[in-house]
Design a protein around this motif. Structure first.
Motif, PDB file in Angstrom:
ATOM      1  N   TYR A   1      34.935 -10.801   6.972  1.00 29.81           N
ATOM      2  CA  TYR A   1      35.737  -9.735   6.546  1.00 29.81           C
ATOM      3  C   TYR A   1      37.162  -9.809   5.440  1.00 29.81           C
ATOM      4  CZ  TYR A   1      36.440  -4.164   4.009  1.00 29.81           C
ATOM      5  OH  TYR A   1      36.452  -3.928   3.964  1.00 29.81           O
TER       6      TYR A   1
ATOM      7  N   ARG B   1      36.084  -1.606  12.127  1.00 27.85           N
ATOM      8  CA  ARG B   1      34.731  -0.677  10.986  1.00 27.85           C
ATOM      9  C   ARG B   1      34.497  -1.578  10.281  1.00 27.85           C
ATOM     10  NH1 ARG B   1      39.120   1.758   7.475  1.00 27.85           N
ATOM     11  NH2 ARG B   1      41.111   0.136   7.949  1.00 27.85           N
TER      12      ARG B   1
ATOM     13  N   MET C   1      34.733  -6.497   0.014  1.00 27.56           N
ATOM     14  CA  MET C   1      33.181  -6.328   0.439  1.00 27.56           C
ATOM     15  C   MET C   1      32.615  -4.863   0.329  1.00 27.56           C
ATOM     16  SD  MET C   1      32.949  -8.562   3.926  1.00 27.56           S
ATOM     17  CE  MET C   1      31.337  -8.395   3.763  1.00 27.56           C
TER      18      MET C   1
ATOM     19  N   SER D   1      38.224   4.866  -0.568  1.00 24.71           N
ATOM     20  CA  SER D   1      36.563   4.291  -0.986  1.00 24.71           C
ATOM     21  C   SER D   1      35.960   6.052  -0.176  1.00 24.71           C
ATOM     22  CB  SER D   1      35.905   3.094   0.339  1.00 24.71           C
ATOM     23  OG  SER D   1      36.352   3.403   1.395  1.00 24.71           O
TER      24      SER D   1
HETATM   25  N1  ARG Z   1      35.864   0.718   3.789  1.00 23.84           N
HETATM   26  C1  ARG Z   1      35.689  -0.081   4.932  1.00 23.84           C
HETATM   27  C2  ARG Z   1      34.432  -0.872   3.560  1.00 23.84           C
HETATM   28  O1  ARG Z   1      34.219  -0.911   2.853  1.00 23.84           O
HETATM   29  C3  ARG Z   1      35.854  -0.111   5.387  1.00 23.84           C
HETATM   30  C4  ARG Z   1      35.849  -1.677   6.753  1.00 23.84           C
HETATM   31  C5  ARG Z   1      37.304  -1.680   6.305  1.00 23.84           C
HETATM   32  N2  ARG Z   1      37.482  -2.762   7.359  1.00 23.84           N
HETATM   33  C6  ARG Z   1      38.846  -3.812   7.286  1.00 23.84           C
HETATM   34  N3  ARG Z   1      39.374  -4.426   7.408  1.00 23.84           N
HETATM   35  N4  ARG Z   1      40.106  -3.040   6.827  1.00 23.84           N
HETATM   36  O2  ARG Z   1      34.404  -2.346   3.839  1.00 23.84           O
END
Ligand code: ARG
Length: 457
Positions: free
Chosen positions: A314, A106, A318, A20
Motif C-alpha cells: 500500500y 485500514r 492509492m 479523503s
Molecule cells: N483513506 C485511505 C485510502 O483511501 C485508507 C487507507 C489508509 N491506509 C494507510 N496506511 N494510510 O486509501
C-alpha cells in the motif's frame, strides 16, 4: 488514532492534502457492513468477548442509521471514512470501540469497502444496460423494415433497416454487460483479514467474513490483497468501452437530428433551444453523452497512471482511486439513463431515411451481385461493369433504377429487364437474408430473440 508516536497536530495543509473524507464518505454503508462482519467473526473466534462484540455491533448499526438519515457528522480532522466511523463508535460506546480494529488495518479495510462499492455499482450498471437494450430492441422491432442508408466512411454504402442499426447497439451493450459481469467475477474475493500487509497472528476466520459479505472466497495473498486495484481498473475499462459505445451512438443521433440529415426528431423533452437563434433545436443530451465519455476514459487513464509505478504494497497514492471511479460510474449511469430516454423518445422520419437510402447508388452492389448470379460473371468483373453503369447514371443525373435498359446494355449487352427487380431499396434489404444480415425478417427475429432474452434477465 496514532497519538502514541506523535506530539503535535498535522499542518493545515497536511490535513488538506491527506484527508479523503470529502469523497470517501460515500463508502460509509460499505464500511459499516465490513466492520459488522469483522466483529462477528472476532467474537466467534474468541478474539473479542461476545458482550463487547454485541455493543460494537449495536453502535455500528446506529452509525449506519445516522449515515442513512444524513445525521452523521463527518470530520476532516479524522481524515477518512474508516476513522470517522471508528471515532463515532468510541463516542457511542466508549473504549470498547477500540477492540473493533483488532486483526485489521485500514489497508485491508479500504480494499474491502471499495470492492463492495464497485461490486454494487457494477450490479446497478448491469440493470441500466439491460433497460437500454430493452428500449433499443423494442424500437428495433417497431422499425424492423424501415429502410435507411447504411454507411461506410460516412458515405451511403448499402441500404439497411433502422431496426438493424439499433440492434447493432444492442449487441455492443450486451458485450459491455458481459465485460462488467466478468470483472465482477474476478473482483469477488475478500481482502479483509490481510491486515496491514502480512496477515495477522490472531486466529481469524477469513472464510467467514468473506462469506458474510457475499464474496466467493478470501483473497489468497495478503500483499496482493492490500495493493491490488485491478478491480477498479477493470471496471473502469469496461465503463470506458461502454462510454465509447454510448458516444458513438450519441454522435449518430446528433448527425441524424440535423436538418441536413433529418432522419430523427428528438422531442422537446430531449432538446434545447438557442438563446439567440429561434429556429434551433439542439440535441444537447446526445452531445453531453458524447462529451462525458471523455471523463470516463480520463478516469481510467488517471488510475492506470497512479498505479503504474507503485511498489508493493500500500502507498497513499492509492487513495486517488476513488474520486475518478466514483465520478466515472456516476457519469456512466447518468449517460445510460439519458440514452434510454432518447431511444424511447426519438421519432424517425421514415420517408427521409428511405429517400436517402435510395441516393448515392446504394444498390450498386445488388446490381453487381445480379451480374454474378444471373450472367455468371466473376465478381471482380461484375464490379467493374457496375462501376461503368454507375458512371453513366451519374452523367445523366439519375438513380440506377431510373437508368434505361438500353443504357445499361451499352455497357453489358446481356443485361435484361429482370435487373430492375433488384434495384429498389426495399428489394435490396429483403434480399440480405444471410445470418446476421439486414433483411426485415431477420431483424424481426433478432429483435424478438433479444426481447425474450431480456425478459429473463
Ligand atoms: N483513506 C485511505 C485510502 O483511501 C485508507 C487507507 C489508509 N491506509 C494507510 N496506511 N494510510 O486509501
Amino acid at each position: 488514532m496514532w497519538g502514541g508516536r506523535f506530539s503535535s497536530a498535522p499542518a493545515a495543509i497536511m490535513e488538506e492534502i491527506n484527508a479523503s473524507i470529502e469523497f470517501d464518505k460515500r463508502l460509509g454503508p460499505q464500511d459499516v457492513r465490513g466492520s459488522l462482519a469483522h466483529v462477528a467473526m472476532l467474537a466467534e473466534a474468541g478474539i473479542v468477548e461476545k458482550a463487547d462484540a454485541a455493543r460494537i455491533a449495536e453502535g455500528l448499526r446506529q452509525i449506519a442509521g445516522e449515515i442513512e438519515n444524513g445525521e452523521f457528522q463527518f470530520s476532516r480532522a479524522l481524515e477518512d471514512i474508516h476513522m470517522n466511523v471508528e471515532s463515532r463508535l468510541a463516542d457511542l460506546i466508549g473504549p470498547t470501540a477500540g477492540r473493533l480494529h483488532t486483526a485489521r488495518s485500514r489497508n485491508d479495510q479500504v480494499a474491502t469497502d471499495m470492492r463492495l462499492w464497485v461490486r454494487d455499482a457494477v450490479d446497478d450498471l448491469d440493470g441500466q444496460l439491460a433497460a437500454l437494450q430493452h428500449a433499443l430492441a423494442t424500437r428495433a422491432l417497431e422499425f424492423a423494415g424501415a429502410v435507411m442508408p447504411g454507411f461506410t466512411h460516412l458515405q451511403s454504402a448499402q441500404p439497411v433497416t433502422f431496426g438493424h442499426h439499433l440492434l447493432a447497439y444492442v449487441e455492443m451493450f450486451g458485450r459491455d454487460r458481459s465485460r462488467f459481469i466478468d470483472a465482477r467475477r474476478r473482483m469477488n474475493e475478500c481482502p479483509l483479514g490481510a491486515a496491514a500487509l502480512a496477515g495477522t497472528s490472531f486466529p481469524i476466520d477469513r472464510h467467514q467474513t468473506a462469506a458474510a459479505l457475499g464474496f466467493d472466497r478470501p483473497t489468497a495473498n495478503s500483499l496482493d490483497s492490500v495493493s491490488d486495484r485491478d478491480f477498479v481498473l477493470e471496471t473502469l475499462s469496461a465503463a470506458a468501452i461502454c462510454a465509447v459505445h454510448l458516444s458513438r451512438f450519441a454522435e449518430e443521433i446528433v448527425l441524424w437530428a440535423t436538418p441536413q440529415f433529418g432522419f430523427v426528431r428528438l422531442s422537446d423533452a430531449f432538446s434545447t433551444g438557442s438563446s439567440i437563434m429561434p429556429q434551433k433545436r439542439n440535441p444537447d443530451a446526445a452531445e453531453l453523452v458524447r462529451g462525458k465519455a471523455g471523463r470516463v476514459i480520463g478516469a481510467l487513464n488517471g488510475l492506470l497512471i497512479v498505479m503504474k509505478g507503485l511498489p508493493l504494497t500500500y502507498s497513499k497514492d492509492m487513495q486517488e482511486d476513488k474520486e475518478g471511479a466514483f465520478d466515472a460510474i456516476q457519469t456512466l449511469s447518468l449517460c445510460l439513463a439519458a440514452m434510454t430516454g432518447m431511444v424511447q423518445d426519438l421519432t424517425p422520419n421514415l420517408p427521409a431515411m428511405r429517400k436517402a437510402a435510395g441516393s448515392g447508388y446504394a444498390t450498386a452492389t445488388d446490381l453487381a451481385d445480379w451480374l454474378v448470379r444471373v450472367l455468371g460473371l466473376p465478381f471482380r468483373e461484375a464490379h467493374h461493369v457496375t462501376g461503368r453503369i454507375v458512371g453513366l447514371a451519374s452523367e445523366k443525373g439519375v438513380g440506377l433504377e431510373k437508368l434505361s435498359l438500353e443504357a445499361m446494355q451499352s455497357v453489358e449487352p446481356r443485361i435484361t429487364q429482370e435487373i430492375f427487380t433488384v434495384l429498389g431499396v426495399e428489394k435490396s434489404v429483403r434480399s440480405r437474408v444471410s445470418f446476421g444480415g439486414t433483411a426485415p425478417a431477420n431483424v424481426r427475429r433478432e429483435a424478438r430473440r433479444w426481447l425474450r432474452k431480456l425478459e429473463r434477465n
